[in-house]
Design a protein around this motif. Structure first.
Motif, PDB file in Angstrom:
ATOM      1  N   ILE A  88       0.857  -1.187   0.000  1.00 26.78           N
ATOM      2  CA  ILE A  88       0.000   0.000   0.000  1.00 26.78           C
ATOM      3  C   ILE A  88       0.894   1.238   0.000  1.00 26.78           C
ATOM      4  N   ILE A  89       0.630   2.163  -0.914  1.00 23.79           N
ATOM      5  CA  ILE A  89       1.346   3.446  -0.918  1.00 23.79           C
ATOM      6  C   ILE A  89       0.326   4.569  -0.760  1.00 23.79           C
ATOM      7  N   MET A  90       0.568   5.439   0.197  1.00 25.76           N
ATOM      8  CA  MET A  90      -0.298   6.605   0.347  1.00 25.76           C
ATOM      9  C   MET A  90       0.122   7.668  -0.643  1.00 25.76           C
ATOM     10  N   LEU A  91      -0.713   7.893  -1.644  1.00 23.25           N
ATOM     11  CA  LEU A  91      -0.389   8.896  -2.660  1.00 23.25           C
ATOM     12  C   LEU A  91      -0.694  10.300  -2.141  1.00 23.25           C
ATOM     13  N   GLY A  92      -1.744  10.419  -1.346  1.00 23.40           N
ATOM     14  CA  GLY A  92      -2.115  11.727  -0.801  1.00 23.40           C
ATOM     15  C   GLY A  92      -2.977  11.538   0.423  1.00 23.40           C
ATOM     16  N   ALA A  93      -2.875  12.473   1.378  1.00 23.77           N
ATOM     17  CA  ALA A  93      -3.580  12.291   2.652  1.00 23.77           C
ATOM     18  C   ALA A  93      -4.466  13.474   3.031  1.00 23.77           C
ATOM     19  N   ALA A  94      -4.509  14.509   2.192  1.00 26.74           N
ATOM     20  CA  ALA A  94      -5.318  15.690   2.537  1.00 26.74           C
ATOM     21  C   ALA A  94      -6.724  15.571   1.982  1.00 26.74           C
ATOM     22  N   ALA A  95      -7.627  16.359   2.545  1.00 24.73           N
ATOM     23  CA  ALA A  95      -8.996  16.439   2.024  1.00 24.73           C
ATOM     24  C   ALA A  95      -9.020  17.300   0.760  1.00 24.73           C
ATOM     25  N   GLY A  96     -10.221  17.465   0.214  1.00 23.26           N
ATOM     26  CA  GLY A  96     -10.402  18.310  -0.968  1.00 23.26           C
ATOM     27  C   GLY A  96      -9.737  19.664  -0.757  1.00 23.26           C
ATOM     28  N   GLY A  97      -8.992  20.114  -1.746  1.00 19.25           N
ATOM     29  CA  GLY A  97      -8.261  21.373  -1.618  1.00 19.25           C
ATOM     30  C   GLY A  97      -6.792  21.170  -1.318  1.00 19.25           C
ATOM     31  N   GLY A  98      -6.469  20.051  -0.636  1.00 22.00           N
ATOM     32  CA  GLY A  98      -5.068  19.756  -0.333  1.00 22.00           C
ATOM     33  C   GLY A  98      -4.533  20.643   0.786  1.00 22.00           C
ATOM     34  N   PHE A  99      -3.274  20.441   1.102  1.00 20.54           N
ATOM     35  CA  PHE A  99      -2.595  21.204   2.150  1.00 20.54           C
ATOM     36  C   PHE A  99      -1.227  21.628   1.645  1.00 20.54           C
ATOM     37  N   PRO A 100      -0.955  22.903   1.396  1.00 19.07           N
ATOM     38  CA  PRO A 100      -1.878  24.015   1.581  1.00 19.07           C
ATOM     39  C   PRO A 100      -2.930  24.081   0.484  1.00 19.07           C
ATOM     40  N   GLN A 101      -4.079  24.675   0.808  1.00 13.53           N
ATOM     41  CA  GLN A 101      -5.133  24.914  -0.197  1.00 13.53           C
ATOM     42  C   GLN A 101      -4.825  26.217  -0.913  1.00 13.53           C
TER      43      GLN A 101
ATOM     44  N   GLY B 214       7.468  25.698   3.596  1.00 14.80           N
ATOM     45  CA  GLY B 214       8.369  24.549   3.647  1.00 14.80           C
ATOM     46  C   GLY B 214       8.686  24.089   5.062  1.00 14.80           C
ATOM     47  N   ASP B 215       7.927  24.543   6.034  1.00 15.10           N
ATOM     48  CA  ASP B 215       8.116  24.125   7.435  1.00 15.10           C
ATOM     49  C   ASP B 215       8.023  22.602   7.531  1.00 15.10           C
ATOM     50  N   PRO B 216       9.095  21.935   8.003  1.00 12.36           N
ATOM     51  CA  PRO B 216       9.059  20.461   8.060  1.00 12.36           C
ATOM     52  C   PRO B 216       8.038  19.926   9.063  1.00 12.36           C
ATOM     53  N   LEU B 217       7.564  20.759   9.957  1.00  7.07           N
ATOM     54  CA  LEU B 217       6.537  20.327  10.919  1.00  7.07           C
ATOM     55  C   LEU B 217       5.127  20.559  10.375  1.00  7.07           C
ATOM     56  N   ALA B 218       5.044  21.102   9.166  1.00  7.28           N
ATOM     57  CA  ALA B 218       3.740  21.325   8.523  1.00  7.28           C
ATOM     58  C   ALA B 218       3.857  20.836   7.072  1.00  7.28           C
ATOM     59  N   LYS B 219       4.072  19.530   6.925  1.00  4.27           N
ATOM     60  CA  LYS B 219       4.339  18.962   5.591  1.00  4.27           C
ATOM     61  C   LYS B 219       3.138  19.109   4.665  1.00  4.27           C
ATOM     62  N   SER B 220       3.404  19.527   3.443  1.00  3.65           N
ATOM     63  CA  SER B 220       2.356  19.600   2.429  1.00  3.65           C
ATOM     64  C   SER B 220       1.802  18.211   2.148  1.00  3.65           C
ATOM     65  N   ARG B 221       0.555  18.167   1.767  1.00  3.03           N
ATOM     66  CA  ARG B 221      -0.064  16.897   1.393  1.00  3.03           C
ATOM     67  C   ARG B 221      -0.979  17.111   0.198  1.00  3.03           C
ATOM     68  N   THR B 222      -0.967  16.150  -0.703  1.00  2.00           N
ATOM     69  CA  THR B 222      -1.898  16.182  -1.829  1.00  2.00           C
ATOM     70  C   THR B 222      -3.209  15.507  -1.402  1.00  2.00           C
ATOM     71  N   GLN B 223      -4.191  15.568  -2.300  1.00  2.00           N
ATOM     72  CA  GLN B 223      -5.539  15.106  -1.948  1.00  2.00           C
ATOM     73  C   GLN B 223      -5.619  13.576  -1.924  1.00  2.00           C
ATOM     74  N   THR B 224      -6.491  13.092  -1.055  1.00  2.00           N
ATOM     75  CA  THR B 224      -6.445  11.685  -0.646  1.00  2.00           C
ATOM     76  C   THR B 224      -6.569  10.673  -1.782  1.00  2.00           C
TER      77      THR B 224
END
Ligand code: MLT
Ligand code: MN
Length: 300
Positions: free
Chosen positions: A3-16, A30-40
């Motif tokens: 299983i590979i997680m391609l994206g973990a954010a809700a609609g809009g992504g993080f950041p939106q 680019g804060d490493p404690l606030a990693k960007s995520r694509t949509q789930t």
């Protein structure tokens, strides 16, 4: 099962794209404690060669480019993606189908209701029907992804996609083939993918018991967090999502459900668990949750 997680954010992504709120600003910087995520979206494979993509997010092109296992390998036109499985009709679930045009064969598995939504929208005819097989799956009836990998849809509480809401009243929470969870089984291994869920009925609790891994809706931390932050007027319930915290929340609901591993997905950009230094993140992790991140890999 891989299983590979391609994206973990809700609609809009993080950041939106249009959010200037604190978390999104941190992600954008680019804060490493606030990693960007694509949509789930999650990719699943039995052998690491042929892959099935669960939900076609608007970020699918980037997700494929970022994931070596999904790159073409043989000849001038090729994809390891053998199938796509949809658990709903929201934009963040179906828009990536448009990326998959190019007359590349694969099978598209969805419920009757969601196929109806796609059939009613001619833009999805870019997936030429003589090339892309549209397979209608009945709730509760197992279907074969490939030899040894079996899937099954089941209804979860949800609502119609945002763009099909009508009138000024909030749409009712319904339990039918509009919003579904997905079970995938290989031998004695079982995974559940539930990116949208408005409540935890008893039958869902029973289905979850004993599962090897579950990926579960973690849209909001608090039902009114978007309202409280001035980001919008909608609560989680209004959007058809449980929230993580509180007595009716997901963390509480799972306390008595024996699952081997539980992963939070579909996180809205306002959700403080996205921030690695937040007390909410610590609380979710202390309760045994893994906070989904793009690129995470799991083997069952
Ligand atoms: C949701 O999960 O509530 C939807 O993806 C919202 C949306 O369509 O923006
Ligand atoms: Mn969504």
């Amino acid at each position: 099962m891989k299983i590979i997680m391609l994206g973990a954010a809700a609609g809009g992504g993080f950041p939106q794209w249009n959010s200037n709120a604190g978390g999104c600003r941190r992600a954008r910087s680019g804060d490493p404690l606030a990693k960007s995520r694509t949509q789930t979206s999650v990719a699943v494979s039995r052998d690491g060669e042929r892959w099935f993509v669960l939900n076609a997010s608007p970020d699918l092109r980037q997700q494929i480019n970022d994931t070596q296992a999904l790159h073409p390998r043989d000849g001038l036109r090729h994809t390891p993606i053998a199938g796509v499985v949809l658990t709903g009709g929201d934009v963040d679930v179906v828009a990536g189908l448009l990326t998959l045009r190019e007359r590349q064969p694969f099978t598209l598995h969805a419920s009757h209701r969601i196929h109806d939504v796609l059939d009613a929208n001619p833009i999805f005819e870019v997936l030429a029907r003589e090339v892309v097989t549209r397979s209608v799956e009945q709730l509760g009836v197992p279907f074969t992804l490939e030899l040894g990998l079996t899937a099954r849809f089941f209804a979860v509480p949800g609502k119609v996609p945002l763009y099909l809401e009508s009138g000024s009243e909030p749409p009712p929470i319904i339990i039918d083939d509009t919003t579904v969870g997905l079970e995938i089984v290989e031998g004695d291994k079982r995974m559940l993918f539930i990116p949208g869920c408005a409540a935890m009925p008893e039958d869902l609790r029973a289905r979850l018991a004993g599962v090897d891994i579950v990926f579960f809706d973690g849209t909001l931390w608090r039902d009114d967090e978007m309202v409280a932050a001035g980001l919008g007027g909608k609560t989680g319930q209004r959007m058809g999502h449980m929230s993580l915290s509180g007595p009716q929340g997901t963390i509480e609901a799972f306390r008595t459900v024996p699952v081997r591993r539980k992963v939070i997905i579909h996180m809205n950009n306002s959700n403080p668990v996205l921030l690695a230094d937040s007390p909410e993140r610590a609380e979710a992790e202390a309760a045994g949750w893994t906070i989904g991140e793009d690129g995470m890999e799991f083997t069952l």
